[in-house]
Scaffold this motif. Structure first.
Motif, PDB file in Angstrom:
ATOM      1  N   ASN A  77       0.870  -1.174   0.000  1.00 24.62           N
ATOM      2  CA  ASN A  77       0.000   0.000   0.000  1.00 24.62           C
ATOM      3  C   ASN A  77       0.913   1.231   0.000  1.00 24.62           C
ATOM      4  N   MET A  78       1.226   1.689  -1.235  1.00 21.85           N
ATOM      5  CA  MET A  78       2.210   2.766  -1.377  1.00 21.85           C
ATOM      6  C   MET A  78       1.733   4.067  -0.730  1.00 21.85           C
ATOM      7  N   ALA A  79       0.447   4.334  -0.793  1.00 22.65           N
ATOM      8  CA  ALA A  79      -0.055   5.580  -0.204  1.00 22.65           C
ATOM      9  C   ALA A  79       0.185   5.581   1.303  1.00 22.65           C
ATOM     10  N   LEU A  80      -0.066   4.447   1.962  1.00 17.02           N
ATOM     11  CA  LEU A  80       0.153   4.369   3.397  1.00 17.02           C
ATOM     12  C   LEU A  80       1.644   4.409   3.723  1.00 17.02           C
ATOM     13  N   HIS A 134      17.014   6.345  11.704  1.00 16.72           N
ATOM     14  CA  HIS A 134      16.586   5.992  10.363  1.00 16.72           C
ATOM     15  C   HIS A 134      15.507   4.917  10.429  1.00 16.72           C
ATOM     16  N   VAL A 135      14.476   5.106   9.647  1.00 16.57           N
ATOM     17  CA  VAL A 135      13.399   4.117   9.567  1.00 16.57           C
ATOM     18  C   VAL A 135      13.663   3.235   8.360  1.00 16.57           C
ATOM     19  N   SER A 136      13.807   1.923   8.621  1.00 18.59           N
ATOM     20  CA  SER A 136      14.114   0.998   7.533  1.00 18.59           C
ATOM     21  C   SER A 136      12.838   0.564   6.808  1.00 18.59           C
ATOM     22  N   ALA A 137      13.057  -0.013   5.623  1.00 22.08           N
ATOM     23  CA  ALA A 137      11.920  -0.499   4.829  1.00 22.08           C
ATOM     24  C   ALA A 137      11.162  -1.596   5.553  1.00 22.08           C
ATOM     25  N   LEU A 138      11.889  -2.491   6.248  1.00 21.78           N
ATOM     26  CA  LEU A 138      11.223  -3.578   6.959  1.00 21.78           C
ATOM     27  C   LEU A 138      10.312  -3.042   8.066  1.00 21.78           C
ATOM     28  N   GLU A 139      10.767  -1.952   8.724  1.00 22.53           N
ATOM     29  CA  GLU A 139       9.929  -1.374   9.775  1.00 22.53           C
ATOM     30  C   GLU A 139       8.644  -0.789   9.192  1.00 22.53           C
ATOM     31  N   VAL A 140       8.761  -0.203   8.007  1.00 24.70           N
ATOM     32  CA  VAL A 140       7.559   0.328   7.349  1.00 24.70           C
ATOM     33  C   VAL A 140       6.638  -0.812   6.934  1.00 24.70           C
ATOM     34  N   LEU A 141       7.208  -1.896   6.410  1.00 23.31           N
ATOM     35  CA  LEU A 141       6.394  -3.032   5.959  1.00 23.31           C
ATOM     36  C   LEU A 141       5.675  -3.715   7.127  1.00 23.31           C
ATOM     37  N   ARG A 142       6.248  -3.635   8.327  1.00 26.01           N
ATOM     38  CA  ARG A 142       5.610  -4.259   9.491  1.00 26.01           C
ATOM     39  C   ARG A 142       4.368  -3.479   9.951  1.00 26.01           C
ATOM     40  N   TRP A 143       4.245  -2.243   9.514  1.00 26.49           N
ATOM     41  CA  TRP A 143       3.101  -1.453   9.951  1.00 26.49           C
ATOM     42  C   TRP A 143       1.797  -2.049   9.402  1.00 26.49           C
ATOM     43  N   PRO A 144       0.781  -2.198  10.244  1.00 24.89           N
ATOM     44  CA  PRO A 144      -0.480  -2.815   9.795  1.00 24.89           C
ATOM     45  C   PRO A 144      -1.060  -2.112   8.583  1.00 24.89           C
ATOM     46  N   GLY A 145      -1.347  -2.886   7.562  1.00 26.08           N
ATOM     47  CA  GLY A 145      -1.997  -2.364   6.368  1.00 26.08           C
ATOM     48  C   GLY A 145      -1.051  -1.996   5.247  1.00 26.08           C
ATOM     49  N   VAL A 146       0.258  -1.917   5.521  1.00 25.28           N
ATOM     50  CA  VAL A 146       1.210  -1.565   4.458  1.00 25.28           C
ATOM     51  C   VAL A 146       1.398  -2.738   3.504  1.00 25.28           C
TER      52      VAL A 146
END
Length: 288
Positions: free
Chosen positions: A81-84, A104-116
């Motif tokens: 979900n690119m918008a999120l 720094h916020v890594s890509a994996l941390e973003v992917l772990r966010w619910p709904g991403v």
């Protein structure tokens, strides 16, 4: 048809979509009380399944449980979900501006966010159809078990009803003899007391005694209730409540018979009748 309210049934099925298990448990209850625990993907079937239970079962507490394991759709893969994700990245940058040591916020941390990270949606139509069919099969098995358990109780009712009829017949045949013996005992008491008998007064007393101790109506009603119980046991409908009412009526007549008793044998028969009625009543509590 005698049906027990205590039963259990379990059915499993599987398909390209995954596996599904359905379990049904029922115990005795005054009314029909269904309780359904369905997975999120099958919640929309709840009203339909409840209606099916109402049309197939008369009463009892019914617990319905379904477990669904969906097969992961690996062909289409996962989508982001690119918008999120962009919103999260923008929010992180804003927070970093006010921090002394921003992290720094890594890509994996973003992917772990619910709904991403989103999995492709499953086609639930075949799952719903399989759930309906599986529920129907489990309900058929449950009803079969209830009927089988109920039929096992039929000999118990037949034996008790036959014994009740025999005891009622014994009391009926003994009543003329008991009344005659009561008359003789009264005469003997007057003679032992040296009192001259007034035949007219004696006849009146014996008539009153016969009226007070007349149990022919109670015996007739006991016979009628026994016949009604037998007919109810053969009925092709829920019979539990009707039998419960008949047990109350039988017990009432047995109590009246006991209170009018002229003899220890009649009292013994009345007590035995109440024991037989109680034995049946305990089983009736578990009948649909």
């Amino acid at each position: 048809m005698i049906r027990s309210m205590t039963a259990f049934a379990r059915k499993d099925t599987e398909g390209a979509w995954g596996t599904l298990t359905c379990e049904l448990r029922t115990v005795n209850h005054r009314y029909l009380e269904p309780s359904l625990r369905l997975p999120e993907g099958l919640r929309e079937l709840e009203n339909e399944l409840r209606e099916t239970l109402r049309t197939r079962l008369g009463r009892g507490k019914v617990d319905v449980g379904m477990r669904l394991n969906l097969q992961e759709n690996t062909e289409e893969g996962l989508t982001v979900n690119m918008a999120l994700a962009e919103s999260l990245n923008h929010a992180a940058r804003q927070v970093n501006r006010i921090l002394d040591n921003p992290a720094h916020v890594s890509a994996l941390e973003v992917l772990r966010w619910p709904g991403v990270l989103e999995a492709p949606a499953h086609n639930m139509a075949p799952v719903h159809e399989a759930a309906r069919q599986l529920f129907g099969e489990a309900l058929d098995e449950l009803i079969t078990v209830r009927e089988r358990e109920g039929e096992r109780l039929r000999p118990l009712f037949d034996e008790r009803l036959t014994e009740m009829s025999d005891r009622v017949a014994e009391v009926r045949s003994a009543m003329p003899r008991l009344l005659e013996r009561q008359s003789e005992q009264i005469r003997e008491r007057f003679q032992a007391a040296g009192v001259e008998l007034d035949e007219d007064r004696l006849a009146q007393e014996l008539t009153l005694l016969a009226q007070k101790s007349d149990v022919s109506e109670e015996l007739d009603r006991l016979d009628a209730h026994v016949r009604e119980v037998r007919e109810t046991l053969d009925a092709d409908r829920p019979i539990g409540r009707r039998l419960d009412f008949l047990m109350q009526e039988l017990n009432r007549e047995a109590n009246t018979l006991s209170s009018k008793s002229l003899d220890a044998d009649v009292t013994r028969h009345a007590v035995s009748l109440k024991v037989l009625i109680e034995q049946m009543r305990e089983q009736v509590q578990n009948l649909e």
